[in-house]
Write a protein that holds these residues in place. Sequence first.
Motif, PDB file in Angstrom:
ATOM      1  N   SER A 347       0.858  -1.183   0.000  1.00  0.00           N
ATOM      2  CA  SER A 347       0.000   0.000   0.000  1.00  0.00           C
ATOM      3  C   SER A 347       0.895   1.235   0.000  1.00  0.00           C
ATOM      4  O   SER A 347       1.439   1.617   1.036  1.00  0.00           O
ATOM      5  CB  SER A 347      -0.905  -0.002   1.232  1.00  0.00           C
ATOM      6  N   ALA A 351      -4.570   6.981   0.668  1.00  0.00           N
ATOM      7  CA  ALA A 351      -5.638   6.379   1.459  1.00  0.00           C
ATOM      8  C   ALA A 351      -6.997   6.573   0.807  1.00  0.00           C
ATOM      9  O   ALA A 351      -8.033   6.470   1.464  1.00  0.00           O
ATOM     10  CB  ALA A 351      -5.642   6.967   2.865  1.00  0.00           C
ATOM     11  N   GLY A 352      -7.011   6.864  -0.501  1.00  0.00           N
ATOM     12  CA  GLY A 352      -8.280   6.912  -1.215  1.00  0.00           C
ATOM     13  C   GLY A 352      -8.900   5.526  -1.285  1.00  0.00           C
ATOM     14  O   GLY A 352      -8.219   4.505  -1.114  1.00  0.00           O
ATOM     15  N   ARG A 353     -10.182   5.467  -1.535  1.00  0.00           N
ATOM     16  CA  ARG A 353     -10.867   4.168  -1.588  1.00  0.00           C
ATOM     17  C   ARG A 353     -10.242   3.278  -2.650  1.00  0.00           C
ATOM     18  O   ARG A 353      -9.891   3.732  -3.742  1.00  0.00           O
ATOM     19  CB  ARG A 353     -12.352   4.360  -1.856  1.00  0.00           C
ATOM     20  N   ILE A 354     -10.127   2.016  -2.332  1.00  0.00           N
ATOM     21  CA  ILE A 354      -9.608   1.039  -3.290  1.00  0.00           C
ATOM     22  C   ILE A 354     -10.735   0.689  -4.261  1.00  0.00           C
ATOM     23  O   ILE A 354     -11.855   0.380  -3.847  1.00  0.00           O
ATOM     24  CB  ILE A 354      -9.079  -0.208  -2.568  1.00  0.00           C
ATOM     25  N   TYR A 355     -10.432   0.768  -5.548  1.00  0.00           N
ATOM     26  CA  TYR A 355     -11.465   0.540  -6.568  1.00  0.00           C
ATOM     27  C   TYR A 355     -11.169  -0.632  -7.479  1.00  0.00           C
ATOM     28  O   TYR A 355     -12.064  -1.125  -8.179  1.00  0.00           O
ATOM     29  CB  TYR A 355     -11.644   1.794  -7.423  1.00  0.00           C
ATOM     30  N   HIS A 409      -5.762   2.130  -5.246  1.00  0.00           N
ATOM     31  CA  HIS A 409      -6.417   3.274  -4.607  1.00  0.00           C
ATOM     32  C   HIS A 409      -6.860   4.298  -5.640  1.00  0.00           C
ATOM     33  O   HIS A 409      -6.193   4.510  -6.654  1.00  0.00           O
ATOM     34  CB  HIS A 409      -5.447   3.980  -3.654  1.00  0.00           C
ATOM     35  N   ASP A 410      -7.933   4.996  -5.346  1.00  0.00           N
ATOM     36  CA  ASP A 410      -8.347   6.139  -6.164  1.00  0.00           C
ATOM     37  C   ASP A 410      -7.355   7.268  -5.902  1.00  0.00           C
ATOM     38  O   ASP A 410      -7.326   7.860  -4.821  1.00  0.00           O
ATOM     39  CB  ASP A 410      -9.763   6.576  -5.792  1.00  0.00           C
ATOM     40  N   TYR A 414      -4.530  12.423  -5.144  1.00  0.00           N
ATOM     41  CA  TYR A 414      -3.301  12.048  -4.445  1.00  0.00           C
ATOM     42  C   TYR A 414      -2.178  13.049  -4.682  1.00  0.00           C
ATOM     43  O   TYR A 414      -1.448  13.428  -3.754  1.00  0.00           O
ATOM     44  CB  TYR A 414      -2.886  10.649  -4.904  1.00  0.00           C
ATOM     45  N   ALA A 432     -12.710   5.896   4.368  1.00  0.00           N
ATOM     46  CA  ALA A 432     -11.959   5.362   3.235  1.00  0.00           C
ATOM     47  C   ALA A 432     -10.794   4.512   3.732  1.00  0.00           C
ATOM     48  O   ALA A 432     -10.482   3.451   3.156  1.00  0.00           O
ATOM     49  CB  ALA A 432     -11.448   6.503   2.352  1.00  0.00           C
ATOM     50  N   ASN A 436      -9.902   0.521   3.048  1.00  0.00           N
ATOM     51  CA  ASN A 436      -8.590   0.011   2.662  1.00  0.00           C
ATOM     52  C   ASN A 436      -8.192  -1.169   3.545  1.00  0.00           C
ATOM     53  O   ASN A 436      -7.710  -2.205   3.065  1.00  0.00           O
ATOM     54  CB  ASN A 436      -7.524   1.102   2.813  1.00  0.00           C
TER      55      ASN A 436
END
Length: 465
Positions: A347, A351-355, A409-410, A414, A432, A436
């Motif tokens: 990782s 820390a954006g949402r994982i898509y 991650h989105d 970032y 979010a 993760n």
Amino acid sequence: MRLAPLMLALALALPATTLHAQTRIPDAATGQVAQLREQALASDLGWKITESLTTEVGPRLAGTEADARAVAWAKAKFEALGYDKVWTEPVTFPRWVRRSEHAEVLGEHAQPLVLTALGGSPGGTVEGEVVRFADLDALKAAPDGSLAGKIAFVDYRMKKQRDGGDYRNGGGVRWAGPSVAIAKGAAAFVMRSAGTDSSRAAHTGNTGFEDGLTPIPAAALSMIDADQLARLVALGPTRIRVALDCGYDGEYTSQNVIGEITGSERPDEIVLIGGHLDSWDLGTGAIDDAAGIGITMATGALLKPLKPKRSIRVVAFANEEQGLWGGRAYAEKHAGEIEKHVIAAESDFGAGRIYGFDSSAREGEKAAFDQIATALAPLGIEPLPGEGDPESDIGPMTRAGMAWAWLGHDGTDYFDLHHNAEDTLDKIDPEALAQNVAAYTVFTWLAAQADGGFGSAPGAAGSED
């Protein structure tokens, strides 16, 4: 009886892929996913770890006193979380230090400029006329010697993208630009920061110089100041002064810090996850990469009570930012253990949402890939075969043949924060971050329970593609 020869003949007639025993994940393991997923979503452990690192240690530039404090913090945190084994492995690298940095426009339009030295830059004070280039290709096209005594300014503006793909261009300017500028005769190099924000927070990051070149001061302007300098250059000849006090200062030995949950049935087989412990010095390294440390440390701790079959190894890598030093040291030390590292995921993209989900095991181990993808789907994650790749520190091991997974991650926003003073804890969305943790927990659990491997082997084809 003729049955055995007949079966052998049938087997020889079948395609090789049919003979390969497909890796599968037992129903008992997949049956636990829903509860595990909800437990991880409800947990604030990832947030607490991230908060602890960014608050108690803060910025963690490799080779500084804070680097040593981060190592001590990581060891203590692994132990407090109940990991079965905790140890360190040395990582030695050249130490780069930043002391001060200033820039200003000279002459009738005199005014200050906000910039930051690029990692690896030497110090020095340079005054000269600015020559603006729209991108790296434009700088490359300049005649050799045409920038003698001048300051090269590459004004490439990065675009926002979910996968952060334009960083190859923005980051490419930062890495290659100074060497190209030297070849053209420049006395110093400045660039629009490799970022996507609109602020006066300049973005640092590592650069390098080709062998045989004498390094020149190299720095990145904030977006606002790059806009201002571009307007001034458009008005007519513009001179600036760049003063950097920075540079290399001997060697330093830091540590990869490793925590392991011992496998209950196959302890010698490893599912590796992690992030990098160091950060740049302008912010507190929240998205890059305290979040990755928080996500993966929390994953191991949440899975320990379930007694996973394989060992779960979490690595807090040293000095990723200045050249993947921790990842390369890990790969060198564990070069003979590729097959034991069943699969790895890192990782290191905020820390954006994982898509999205991808893996080098998408074909040879398709059944297990599909099972993991199905388990991740309720988190809003879709399988994206061919779109992912192994992140930063696990790259050296994947090039040697270790299988990898990508939990994407989105990254749309970032690069608003990447390597600048705004990379602080308040920018992380706790919900979010919990998503993760849930994604890593589900993936790591299923990989640890799988019957069969994911293709790790020395020199394995497709380990990084």
